[in-house]
Design a protein around this motif. Structure first.
Motif, PDB file in Angstrom:
ATOM      1  N   MET A 142       0.837  -1.329   0.020  1.00 15.09           N
ATOM      2  CA  MET A 142      -0.069  -0.018   0.060  1.00 15.09           C
ATOM      3  C   MET A 142       0.811   1.252   0.106  1.00 15.09           C
ATOM      4  O   MET A 142       0.457   2.181  -0.618  1.00 15.09           O
ATOM      5  CB  MET A 142      -1.076  -0.172   1.293  1.00 15.09           C
ATOM      6  N   GLU A 143       1.917   1.134   0.544  1.00 17.61           N
ATOM      7  CA  GLU A 143       2.949   2.395   0.699  1.00 17.61           C
ATOM      8  C   GLU A 143       3.644   2.693  -0.590  1.00 17.61           C
ATOM      9  O   GLU A 143       4.607   3.451  -0.527  1.00 17.61           O
ATOM     10  CB  GLU A 143       3.606   2.360   2.122  1.00 17.61           C
ATOM     11  N   ALA A 144       3.986   1.504  -1.151  1.00 21.30           N
ATOM     12  CA  ALA A 144       5.123   1.338  -2.214  1.00 21.30           C
ATOM     13  C   ALA A 144       4.549   2.160  -3.487  1.00 21.30           C
ATOM     14  O   ALA A 144       3.338   2.195  -3.671  1.00 21.30           O
ATOM     15  CB  ALA A 144       5.360  -0.003  -2.631  1.00 21.30           C
ATOM     16  N   ASP A 145       5.204   3.018  -4.131  1.00 23.81           N
ATOM     17  CA  ASP A 145       4.976   3.613  -5.227  1.00 23.81           C
ATOM     18  C   ASP A 145       4.961   2.548  -6.501  1.00 23.81           C
ATOM     19  O   ASP A 145       5.936   2.396  -7.057  1.00 23.81           O
ATOM     20  CB  ASP A 145       5.833   4.752  -5.707  1.00 23.81           C
ATOM     21  N   LEU A 146       3.913   1.999  -6.591  1.00 23.65           N
ATOM     22  CA  LEU A 146       3.627   0.706  -7.486  1.00 23.65           C
ATOM     23  C   LEU A 146       3.874   1.205  -9.165  1.00 23.65           C
ATOM     24  O   LEU A 146       4.653   0.296  -9.607  1.00 23.65           O
ATOM     25  CB  LEU A 146       2.147  -0.022  -7.345  1.00 23.65           C
ATOM     26  N   PRO A 147       3.284   2.327  -9.319  1.00 23.05           N
ATOM     27  CA  PRO A 147       3.568   2.430 -10.901  1.00 23.05           C
ATOM     28  C   PRO A 147       5.179   2.793 -10.978  1.00 23.05           C
ATOM     29  O   PRO A 147       5.634   2.260 -12.259  1.00 23.05           O
ATOM     30  CB  PRO A 147       2.903   3.834 -10.858  1.00 23.05           C
ATOM     31  N   ALA A 148       5.885   3.133 -10.109  1.00 23.29           N
ATOM     32  CA  ALA A 148       7.336   3.228 -10.284  1.00 23.29           C
ATOM     33  C   ALA A 148       8.043   1.988 -10.706  1.00 23.29           C
ATOM     34  O   ALA A 148       9.186   2.115 -11.410  1.00 23.29           O
ATOM     35  CB  ALA A 148       8.035   4.118  -9.418  1.00 23.29           C
ATOM     36  N   THR A 149       7.501   0.921 -10.160  1.00 25.64           N
ATOM     37  CA  THR A 149       8.073  -0.300 -10.456  1.00 25.64           C
ATOM     38  C   THR A 149       7.835  -0.789 -11.619  1.00 25.64           C
ATOM     39  O   THR A 149       8.565  -1.929 -12.074  1.00 25.64           O
ATOM     40  CB  THR A 149       7.712  -1.406  -9.280  1.00 25.64           C
ATOM     41  N   LEU A 150       7.214  -0.239 -12.500  1.00 25.02           N
ATOM     42  CA  LEU A 150       6.769  -0.528 -13.893  1.00 25.02           C
ATOM     43  C   LEU A 150       7.714   0.260 -14.919  1.00 25.02           C
ATOM     44  O   LEU A 150       8.139  -0.285 -15.947  1.00 25.02           O
ATOM     45  CB  LEU A 150       5.614  -0.254 -14.381  1.00 25.02           C
ATOM     46  N   ALA A 151       8.447   1.108 -14.279  1.00 25.51           N
ATOM     47  CA  ALA A 151       9.548   1.873 -14.929  1.00 25.51           C
ATOM     48  C   ALA A 151      10.770   0.926 -15.311  1.00 25.51           C
ATOM     49  O   ALA A 151      11.384   0.381 -14.476  1.00 25.51           O
ATOM     50  CB  ALA A 151       9.751   3.204 -14.317  1.00 25.51           C
ATOM     51  N   GLY A 152      11.425   1.094 -16.553  1.00 28.13           N
ATOM     52  CA  GLY A 152      12.665   0.728 -16.743  1.00 28.13           C
ATOM     53  C   GLY A 152      12.814  -0.667 -17.050  1.00 28.13           C
ATOM     54  O   GLY A 152      13.570  -1.496 -17.193  1.00 28.13           O
ATOM     55  N   ILE A 153      11.459  -1.599 -17.331  1.00 31.24           N
ATOM     56  CA  ILE A 153      11.024  -2.972 -17.829  1.00 31.24           C
ATOM     57  C   ILE A 153      11.514  -2.942 -19.219  1.00 31.24           C
ATOM     58  O   ILE A 153      10.619  -2.562 -20.003  1.00 31.24           O
ATOM     59  CB  ILE A 153       9.942  -3.502 -17.400  1.00 31.24           C
ATOM     60  N   LEU A 154      12.517  -3.673 -19.769  1.00 31.71           N
ATOM     61  CA  LEU A 154      12.994  -3.734 -20.993  1.00 31.71           C
ATOM     62  C   LEU A 154      12.965  -5.264 -21.647  1.00 31.71           C
ATOM     63  O   LEU A 154      12.891  -5.524 -22.746  1.00 31.71           O
ATOM     64  CB  LEU A 154      14.522  -3.307 -21.257  1.00 31.71           C
ATOM     65  N   VAL A 155      12.513  -6.292 -20.734  1.00 35.14           N
ATOM     66  CA  VAL A 155      12.338  -7.594 -21.222  1.00 35.14           C
ATOM     67  C   VAL A 155      10.916  -7.708 -21.685  1.00 35.14           C
ATOM     68  O   VAL A 155       9.886  -6.831 -21.320  1.00 35.14           O
ATOM     69  CB  VAL A 155      12.625  -8.681 -19.836  1.00 35.14           C
ATOM     70  N   PRO A 156      10.896  -8.662 -22.628  1.00 36.21           N
ATOM     71  CA  PRO A 156       9.530  -9.256 -22.803  1.00 36.21           C
ATOM     72  C   PRO A 156       8.507  -9.354 -21.924  1.00 36.21           C
ATOM     73  O   PRO A 156       8.851 -10.276 -21.115  1.00 36.21           O
ATOM     74  CB  PRO A 156       9.809 -10.424 -23.900  1.00 36.21           C
ATOM     75  N   THR A 157       7.390  -8.985 -21.847  1.00 29.24           N
ATOM     76  CA  THR A 157       6.388  -8.943 -21.166  1.00 29.24           C
ATOM     77  C   THR A 157       5.067  -9.328 -21.490  1.00 29.24           C
ATOM     78  O   THR A 157       4.501  -8.611 -22.446  1.00 29.24           O
ATOM     79  CB  THR A 157       6.282  -7.609 -20.245  1.00 29.24           C
ATOM     80  N   LEU A 158       4.265 -10.193 -20.663  1.00 31.14           N
ATOM     81  CA  LEU A 158       3.015 -10.715 -21.175  1.00 31.14           C
ATOM     82  C   LEU A 158       2.193 -10.267 -19.886  1.00 31.14           C
ATOM     83  O   LEU A 158       2.375 -10.793 -18.693  1.00 31.14           O
ATOM     84  CB  LEU A 158       2.916 -12.303 -21.329  1.00 31.14           C
ATOM     85  N   VAL A 159       0.810  -9.696 -20.302  1.00 31.44           N
ATOM     86  CA  VAL A 159       0.171  -9.462 -19.118  1.00 31.44           C
ATOM     87  C   VAL A 159      -1.140 -10.190 -19.407  1.00 31.44           C
ATOM     88  O   VAL A 159      -1.912 -10.251 -20.263  1.00 31.44           O
ATOM     89  CB  VAL A 159      -0.268  -8.016 -19.005  1.00 31.44           C
ATOM     90  N   VAL A 160      -1.573 -11.005 -18.092  1.00 28.25           N
ATOM     91  CA  VAL A 160      -2.646 -11.748 -18.358  1.00 28.25           C
ATOM     92  C   VAL A 160      -3.580 -11.470 -17.245  1.00 28.25           C
ATOM     93  O   VAL A 160      -3.409 -11.531 -16.115  1.00 28.25           O
ATOM     94  CB  VAL A 160      -2.311 -13.469 -18.083  1.00 28.25           C
ATOM     95  N   TRP A 161      -5.122 -11.217 -17.774  1.00 26.09           N
ATOM     96  CA  TRP A 161      -5.982 -10.506 -16.757  1.00 26.09           C
ATOM     97  C   TRP A 161      -7.538 -11.324 -17.099  1.00 26.09           C
ATOM     98  O   TRP A 161      -7.780 -11.485 -18.235  1.00 26.09           O
ATOM     99  CB  TRP A 161      -5.965  -9.123 -17.037  1.00 26.09           C
ATOM    100  N   GLY A 162      -8.208 -11.729 -15.829  1.00 26.88           N
ATOM    101  CA  GLY A 162      -9.298 -12.090 -16.166  1.00 26.88           C
ATOM    102  C   GLY A 162     -10.392 -10.867 -16.237  1.00 26.88           C
ATOM    103  O   GLY A 162     -10.537 -10.058 -15.423  1.00 26.88           O
ATOM    104  N   ASP A 163     -11.326 -10.944 -16.948  1.00 26.94           N
ATOM    105  CA  ASP A 163     -12.214 -10.010 -16.985  1.00 26.94           C
ATOM    106  C   ASP A 163     -13.411  -9.818 -16.059  1.00 26.94           C
ATOM    107  O   ASP A 163     -14.105  -8.742 -16.019  1.00 26.94           O
ATOM    108  CB  ASP A 163     -13.069  -9.561 -18.402  1.00 26.94           C
TER     109      ASP A 163
END
Length: 269
Positions: free
Chosen positions: A195-216
């Motif tokens: 809750m206290e972490a800056d979660l959007p910042a943890t998405l910065a700088g990711i350069l490896v191939p990334t797959l996002v899986v989400w249930g609607d």
């Protein structure tokens, strides 16, 4: 079905973590579980691994049967450091990381900070942020009031919101018992760290191939949240599982295994 072996890894300057291993000789895939879970969260997937994958599923510090630590040391950066330590301890040079829910936060931190160790990243219902999410706020309020022993009523309610349809009774019972092993302070400090972490910042700088899986039918994460992940991680792509809730790997383990195997093959081509 693939045989699962349960072992332990002693992390340098870190805790002792149990982990499950399945498959031999394929692409290393490390599965990272969510808050209060353990390696058992991925047992259905590990049983279904094809010969192309070599699976590892560590139990994170303070969870399941892993070593306990004091009241602190349960922030996302602590779990991320343990992941790197786990790779070192079991001799994995490079792996695909698969992070489920909050486990995706630690996984993507490692992908961003140690790209030389990561072949690719798969996020299963992992949040871009926890801000402005009423369902998450309700869970956090309940967790703050926890005391030992954590009640089955709380765990039943917590787990009841993770899927859109019934899952195998054996898996449900196992995960309930694993959640009940987690001390109240680990629930609190792990969730507080998220809750206290800056979660959007943890998405910065990711350069490896990334797959996002989400249930609607995910009650915690709206489509806009997952779009934020896609917008932040260049080249990432989204797979939507229709009619599926937050814990996609519990509801459709066969499909997730197939998609992870296809993704792992693509990053090696």
């Amino acid at each position: 079905m693939t045989t699962i072996s349960v072992k332990t890894a002693s992390l340098r300057d870190g805790p002792v973590l149990p982990y499950a291993e399945a498959g031999y000789g394929g692409t290393p895939v490390v599965f990272v579980h969510a808050i209060a879970d353990s390696w058992w969260s991925f047992e259905p997937m590990l049983r279904r691994l094809p010969v192309s994958l070599h699976g590892y599923a560590p139990t994170q510090r303070g969870h399941g049967d892993a070593e306990r630590r004091p009241d602190e040391g349960y922030r996302p950066e602590d779990f991320a450091a343990d992941l790197v330590g786990f790779l070192d301890a079991v001799g994995i040079e490079r792996a695909v990381l698969v992070g489920a829910s909050s486990g995706g936060v630690a996984a993507r931190m490692v992908a961003g900070s140690h790209p030389d160790r990561i072949l690719g990243l798969v996020l299963l219902g992992a949040p871009a942020t926890l801000a402005d999410k009423p369902a998450v706020a309700r869970v956090w309020e309940e967790i703050q009031g926890l005391a030992d022993p954590v009640s089955r009523e709380f765990v039943d309610g917590f787990m009841g919101g993770l899927t859109a349809r019934p899952i195998a009774r054996g898996l449900l019972e196992t995960m309930t018992e694993e959640n009940l092993k987690v001390p109240a302070h680990v629930w609190k400090e792990t969730m507080r760290g998220l809750m206290e972490a800056d979660l959007p910042a943890t998405l910065a700088g990711i350069l490896v191939p990334t797959l996002v899986v989400w249930g609607d039918q995910d009650d915690f994460l709206p489509r806009a949240d997952q779009q934020a992940v896609l917008d932040a991680v260049h080249g990432s792509r989204l797979l939507v599982y229709e009619g599926v809730g937050h814990a996609v790997h519990w509801e459709q383990p066969d499909r997730v295994v197939a998609d992870v195997a296809e993704f792992a093959g693509s990053v090696l081509r």
